[in-house]
Design an enzyme around this catalytic site. Structure first.
Site, PDB file in Angstrom:
ATOM      1  CB  CYS A 135      -0.441  -1.004  -5.139  1.00 49.83           C
ATOM      2  SG  CYS A 135      -0.639  -0.399  -3.464  1.00 49.83           S
ATOM      3  CG  HIS A 248       1.234  -4.944  -2.407  1.00 53.30           C
ATOM      4  ND1 HIS A 248       2.219  -4.555  -1.532  1.00 53.30           N
ATOM      5  CD2 HIS A 248       0.419  -3.858  -2.550  1.00 53.30           C
ATOM      6  CE1 HIS A 248       2.015  -3.288  -1.173  1.00 53.30           C
ATOM      7  NE2 HIS A 248       0.940  -2.840  -1.789  1.00 53.30           N
TER       8      HIS A 248
HETATM    9  O1  25A Z   1      -3.452   9.985   0.250  1.00 48.98           O
HETATM   10  P1  25A Z   1      -3.026   8.742  -0.472  1.00 48.98           P
HETATM   11  O2  25A Z   1      -3.459   8.734  -1.874  1.00 48.98           O
HETATM   12  O3  25A Z   1      -3.483   7.485   0.220  1.00 48.98           O
HETATM   13  O4  25A Z   1      -1.394   8.728  -0.504  1.00 48.98           O
HETATM   14  C1  25A Z   1      -0.557   8.869   0.670  1.00 48.98           C
HETATM   15  C2  25A Z   1       0.930   8.625   0.398  1.00 48.98           C
HETATM   16  O5  25A Z   1       0.992   7.290  -0.082  1.00 48.98           O
HETATM   17  C3  25A Z   1       2.106   7.196  -0.937  1.00 48.98           C
HETATM   18  C4  25A Z   1       2.746   8.534  -1.194  1.00 48.98           C
HETATM   19  O6  25A Z   1       3.950   8.629  -0.347  1.00 48.98           O
HETATM   20  C5  25A Z   1       1.657   9.467  -0.678  1.00 48.98           C
HETATM   21  O7  25A Z   1       2.264  10.627  -0.153  1.00 48.98           O
HETATM   22  N1  25A Z   1       1.515   6.524  -2.080  1.00 48.98           N
HETATM   23  C6  25A Z   1       0.454   6.857  -2.844  1.00 48.98           C
HETATM   24  N2  25A Z   1       0.170   5.911  -3.727  1.00 48.98           N
HETATM   25  C7  25A Z   1       1.058   4.930  -3.521  1.00 48.98           C
HETATM   26  C8  25A Z   1       1.283   3.661  -4.101  1.00 48.98           C
HETATM   27  N3  25A Z   1       0.505   3.171  -5.089  1.00 48.98           N
HETATM   28  C9  25A Z   1       1.921   5.340  -2.480  1.00 48.98           C
HETATM   29  N4  25A Z   1       2.900   4.580  -2.066  1.00 48.98           N
HETATM   30  C10 25A Z   1       3.068   3.392  -2.673  1.00 48.98           C
HETATM   31  N5  25A Z   1       2.293   2.922  -3.644  1.00 48.98           N
HETATM   32  P2  25A Z   1       5.457   8.733  -0.879  1.00 48.98           P
HETATM   33  O8  25A Z   1       6.337   8.744   0.298  1.00 48.98           O
HETATM   34  O9  25A Z   1       5.752   7.742  -1.917  1.00 48.98           O
HETATM   35  O10 25A Z   1       5.501  10.118  -1.614  1.00 48.98           O
HETATM   36  C11 25A Z   1       5.426  11.312  -0.943  1.00 48.98           C
HETATM   37  C12 25A Z   1       5.780  12.380  -1.971  1.00 48.98           C
HETATM   38  O11 25A Z   1       4.791  13.379  -1.945  1.00 48.98           O
HETATM   39  C13 25A Z   1       5.425  14.641  -1.832  1.00 48.98           C
HETATM   40  N6  25A Z   1       4.539  15.631  -1.235  1.00 48.98           N
HETATM   41  C14 25A Z   1       3.926  15.571  -0.058  1.00 48.98           C
HETATM   42  N7  25A Z   1       3.170  16.663   0.144  1.00 48.98           N
HETATM   43  C15 25A Z   1       3.305  17.450  -0.965  1.00 48.98           C
HETATM   44  C16 25A Z   1       4.178  16.785  -1.849  1.00 48.98           C
HETATM   45  N8  25A Z   1       4.538  17.334  -3.013  1.00 48.98           N
HETATM   46  C17 25A Z   1       4.007  18.557  -3.361  1.00 48.98           C
HETATM   47  N9  25A Z   1       3.154  19.239  -2.564  1.00 48.98           N
HETATM   48  C18 25A Z   1       2.797  18.733  -1.367  1.00 48.98           C
HETATM   49  N10 25A Z   1       1.950  19.426  -0.562  1.00 48.98           N
HETATM   50  C19 25A Z   1       6.634  14.360  -0.994  1.00 48.98           C
HETATM   51  O12 25A Z   1       7.649  15.270  -1.145  1.00 48.98           O
HETATM   52  C20 25A Z   1       7.086  13.033  -1.567  1.00 48.98           C
HETATM   53  O13 25A Z   1       7.847  13.289  -2.738  1.00 48.98           O
HETATM   54  P3  25A Z   1       8.299  15.928   0.151  1.00 48.98           P
HETATM   55  O14 25A Z   1       9.088  17.048  -0.349  1.00 48.98           O
HETATM   56  O15 25A Z   1       7.202  16.245   1.151  1.00 48.98           O
HETATM   57  O16 25A Z   1       9.187  14.921   0.925  1.00 48.98           O
HETATM   58  C21 25A Z   1      10.296  14.358   0.303  1.00 48.98           C
HETATM   59  C22 25A Z   1      11.500  14.296   1.265  1.00 48.98           C
HETATM   60  O17 25A Z   1      11.170  14.792   2.561  1.00 48.98           O
HETATM   61  C23 25A Z   1      11.286  13.778   3.552  1.00 48.98           C
HETATM   62  N11 25A Z   1      10.126  13.934   4.404  1.00 48.98           N
HETATM   63  C24 25A Z   1       8.908  13.429   4.198  1.00 48.98           C
HETATM   64  N12 25A Z   1       8.110  13.765   5.197  1.00 48.98           N
HETATM   65  C25 25A Z   1       8.842  14.532   6.062  1.00 48.98           C
HETATM   66  C26 25A Z   1      10.123  14.644   5.558  1.00 48.98           C
HETATM   67  N13 25A Z   1      11.087  15.341   6.193  1.00 48.98           N
HETATM   68  C27 25A Z   1      10.783  15.954   7.352  1.00 48.98           C
HETATM   69  N14 25A Z   1       9.559  15.883   7.898  1.00 48.98           N
HETATM   70  C28 25A Z   1       8.572  15.181   7.293  1.00 48.98           C
HETATM   71  N15 25A Z   1       7.358  15.136   7.858  1.00 48.98           N
HETATM   72  C29 25A Z   1      11.343  12.509   2.796  1.00 48.98           C
HETATM   73  O18 25A Z   1      12.180  11.557   3.437  1.00 48.98           O
HETATM   74  C30 25A Z   1      11.924  12.876   1.475  1.00 48.98           C
HETATM   75  O19 25A Z   1      13.333  12.842   1.491  1.00 48.98           O
HETATM   76  O1  L14 Z   2      -4.514   4.069  -2.128  1.00 48.74           O
HETATM   77  O2  L14 Z   2       0.188   1.514   2.214  1.00 48.74           O
HETATM   78  O3  L14 Z   2      -2.823   4.164  -3.455  1.00 48.74           O
HETATM   79  O4  L14 Z   2       0.536  -0.148   0.856  1.00 48.74           O
HETATM   80  C1  L14 Z   2      -1.197   2.892  -1.823  1.00 48.74           C
HETATM   81  C2  L14 Z   2      -0.248   2.349  -0.804  1.00 48.74           C
HETATM   82  C3  L14 Z   2      -2.977   3.032  -0.076  1.00 48.74           C
HETATM   83  C4  L14 Z   2      -1.995   2.409   0.917  1.00 48.74           C
HETATM   84  C5  L14 Z   2      -3.292   4.000  -2.337  1.00 48.74           C
HETATM   85  C6  L14 Z   2      -0.025   0.927   1.158  1.00 48.74           C
HETATM   86  C7  L14 Z   2      -2.304   3.724  -1.229  1.00 48.74           C
HETATM   87  C8  L14 Z   2      -1.003   1.534   0.201  1.00 48.74           C
END
Ligand code: 25A
Ligand code: L14
Length: 359
Positions: A135, A248
């Site tokens: 982002c 941001h």
């Molecule tokens: O590795 P990266 O690339 O750096 O990305 C890390 C994280 O950053 C976010 C995104 O989080 C990602 O998981 N992200 C990435 N790019 C972004 C950006 N540009 C960014 N955020 C902002 N800007 P997120 O919270 O937005 O999304 C998470 C989603 O991923 C699903 N997921 C996770 N593991 C998965 C999966 N889907 C399929 N297979 C897998 N193995 C996740 O779904 C969510 O949709 P979910 O089912 O795991 O969780 C949704 C519901 O469950 C609750 N919950 C979350 N964690 C827990 C939990 N409940 C209990 N225990 C937990 N540990 C949530 O509240 C929600 O209701």
């Molecule tokens: O690499 O936490 O896409 O604001 C995006 C969300 C890294 C962290 C990515 C944050 C993530 C970022």
């Protein structure tokens, strides 16, 4: 005809229950993306739950498994790097084109990393996986493209002021809770971040690397070079988390190759699709995080000459954009739109076999 007929597209959102995934679904609907079927995928934590999608009723969230991608044309992924590493190749193998929002594939040389209005031509050579930039990188690219094309850029220093929504839903809840705790005189409890984010500024986003930068800062360095096709561009970044929910902000300092006046820069910025110049300091007009929230645009203001660089080759400005929209979901949907418009939904090698140079 290269590509899949837009009239028959099946689209999936992977990580559909997350902050970015929900926004992806919203943006697909807002933009009336030409899909006949929409599938929502997530982990076992969410599989079986239903999400109400306007115009589509209650959709049941399915478990994201390799076979779930059979029959899906385009999948927008935002489920974290681990999920993308595992499932994106499985999806691509099944003929699905993945637009991946995680950091898993961005720096792979044979995977395009695309900002829709900056380097859409890079989509021509995709082989089933396309990466959506970080982002902070995303909102920086449209204004830097304008400077690159007009006067050339030599060095960029960018400091970010990043919203908590980037970390997902749990961080939004944590900031809200800390604001309440402060008002009620209770201690602020941190769990998502190493320290309380409420009334604070944290100079750490993601993990630290051996060179002293954080991974978030280094993504801005390496992704910018790849998107702008400037492999030697000198970039430095400090990424800071601030107690803002949405959008941001970035303080940007650019050293250009040829001289440029702020007035000319404003004109160049305003010509970039998706960029709006808000720059009237006398009337307190400048981009604000709160105003940018909910928009797909990149807002630029506070444009001024940086006198610390001689010869009018220094420019300073302020860039703000909604991190969940242009910074993630909206750019992913814009990429999908370019694929459809240009007939590039299917991977490049298959289009070549089908006998068409990409239109
Ligand atoms: O590795 P990266 O690339 O750096 O990305 C890390 C994280 O950053 C976010 C995104 O989080 C990602 O998981 N992200 C990435 N790019 C972004 C950006 N540009 C960014 N955020 C902002 N800007 P997120 O919270 O937005 O999304 C998470 C989603 O991923 C699903 N997921 C996770 N593991 C998965 C999966 N889907 C399929 N297979 C897998 N193995 C996740 O779904 C969510 O949709 P979910 O089912 O795991 O969780 C949704 C519901 O469950 C609750 N919950 C979350 N964690 C827990 C939990 N409940 C209990 N225990 C937990 N540990 C949530 O509240 C929600 O209701
Ligand atoms: O690499 O936490 O896409 O604001 C995006 C969300 C890294 C962290 C990515 C944050 C993530 C970022």
């Amino acid at each position: 005809m290269p590509g899949t007929s837009p009239a028959k597209l099946t689209v999936a959102v992977v990580g559909a229950t997350g902050a970015v995934g929900r926004t992806m679904t919203k943006v697909l609907l807002e933009k009336r993306f030409p899909m006949t079927e929409l599938r929502l995928l997530a982990s076992e934590r969410s599989a079986g739950k239903t999400l109400t999608v306007p115009g589509w009723g209650d959709l049941t969230v399915e478990l994201a498994t390799p076979d779930a991608f059979e029959g899906i044309d385009i999948a927008l992924f935002s489920a974290g790097g681990g999920t993308s590493k595992e499932l994106a190749p499985e999806a691509a193998k099944r003929g699905c084109t993945v637009i991946d929002n995680s950091s898993a594939w961005r720096m792979e040389p044979d995977i395009p990393l695309v900002v829709s209005q900056v380097n859409p031509d890079d989509l021509a050579w995709h082989e089933g996986i396309i990466a959506n930039p970080n982002c902070s990188t995303m909102q920086l690219m449209p204004p830097l493209m304008a400077l690159r094309d007009a006067v050339g850029i030599e060095r960029v220093v960018v400091d970010t002021y990043q919203a908590v929504s980037g970390t997902g839903h749990k961080a939004i809840v944590e900031l809200e809770e800390q604001v309440k705790a402060h008002a009620e005189g209770r201690p602020k409890v941190a769990s998502v971040y190493p320290y309380p984010i409420g009334f604070n500024a944290l100079p750490q986003i993601d993990v630290f690397l051996d060179n002293g930068y954080t991974k978030e800062e280094w993504k801005v360095v390496t992704e910018s070079r790849k998107i702008l096709h400037l492999p030697d561009l000198r970039v430095s970044c400090t990424a800071v988390r601030v107690p803002v929910f949405m959008s941001h902000s970035e303080a940007v300092h650019v050293e250009t190759i040829a001289p440029l006046a702020p007035d000319e820069a404003r004109e160049l910025f305003a010509q970039v699709p998706g960029v709006v110049v808000q720059d009237d300091p006398a009337n307190k007009v400048y981009p604000l995080a709160e105003h940018a929230a909910g928009s797909d645009l990149v807002f630029v203001g506070r444009v001024r000459q940086d006198p610390s660089i001689p010869g009018n080759r220094g420019l300073a400005f302020w860039v703000v954009s909604d991190n969940l929209r242009k910074g993630a979901a909206s750019n992913a949907v814009e990429i999908a739109e370019v694929l459809v418009e240009r007939g590039w939904v299917r991977k490049g090698s298959e289009r070549a076999v089908a006998g068409g140079t990409p239109a």
